[in-house]
Design a protein around this motif. Structure first.
Motif, short mmCIF file in Angstrom:
data_model
loop_
_atom_site.label_atom_id
_atom_site.label_comp_id
_atom_site.label_asym_id
_atom_site.label_seq_id
_atom_site.Cartn_x
_atom_site.Cartn_y
_atom_site.Cartn_z
N TRP A 19 0.83 -1.21 0.00
CA TRP A 19 0.00 0.00 0.00
C TRP A 19 0.87 1.26 0.00
N GLU A 20 1.92 1.26 0.81
CA GLU A 20 2.80 2.43 0.86
C GLU A 20 3.51 2.62 -0.49
N SER A 21 3.92 1.53 -1.12
CA SER A 21 4.55 1.63 -2.45
C SER A 21 3.57 2.18 -3.47
N PHE A 22 2.33 1.71 -3.40
CA PHE A 22 1.27 2.18 -4.31
C PHE A 22 1.05 3.68 -4.12
N LYS A 23 0.91 4.10 -2.85
CA LYS A 23 0.70 5.53 -2.57
C LYS A 23 1.88 6.37 -3.05
#
Length: 89
Positions: A19-23
């Motif tokens: 999720w952090e990579s996506f954001k």
């Protein structure tokens, strides 16, 4: 923050690193704040017809699809998307 008409807030449990990579990718692309939710909503909208068609075919064959069947379907779709994107590079 008010929600757009037809929208409802849901809680999802997601893998933190993903999720952090996506954001981060969205931010680096210049996406506006809140785009994460819109991207997930669009993904669900895109995959839903395939899932519904899959369900229809399996039930017409007299089978009740399982979560394992769904994971195989989704894995195949993601693999196809990845291969298609690699061909474009």
């Amino acid at each position: 923050m008010a929600l757009a008409p037809g929208k409802k807030r849901y809680y999802l449990t997601l893998t933190e690193d993903r999720w952090e990579s996506f954001k981060t990718l969205l931010r680096d692309m210049g996406a506006p704040r809140g785009m994460e939710s819109e991207a997930v909503d669009e993904f669900v909208a895109g995959i839903l017809p395939t899932m519904q068609h899959f369900w229809k075919i399996k039930t017409e064959q007299g089978r009740t699809p399982t979560i394992a069947d769904l994971m195989v379907l989704l894995g195949g779709l993601l693999k196809d998307i990845g291969e298609d994107e690699q061909l474009k590079l």
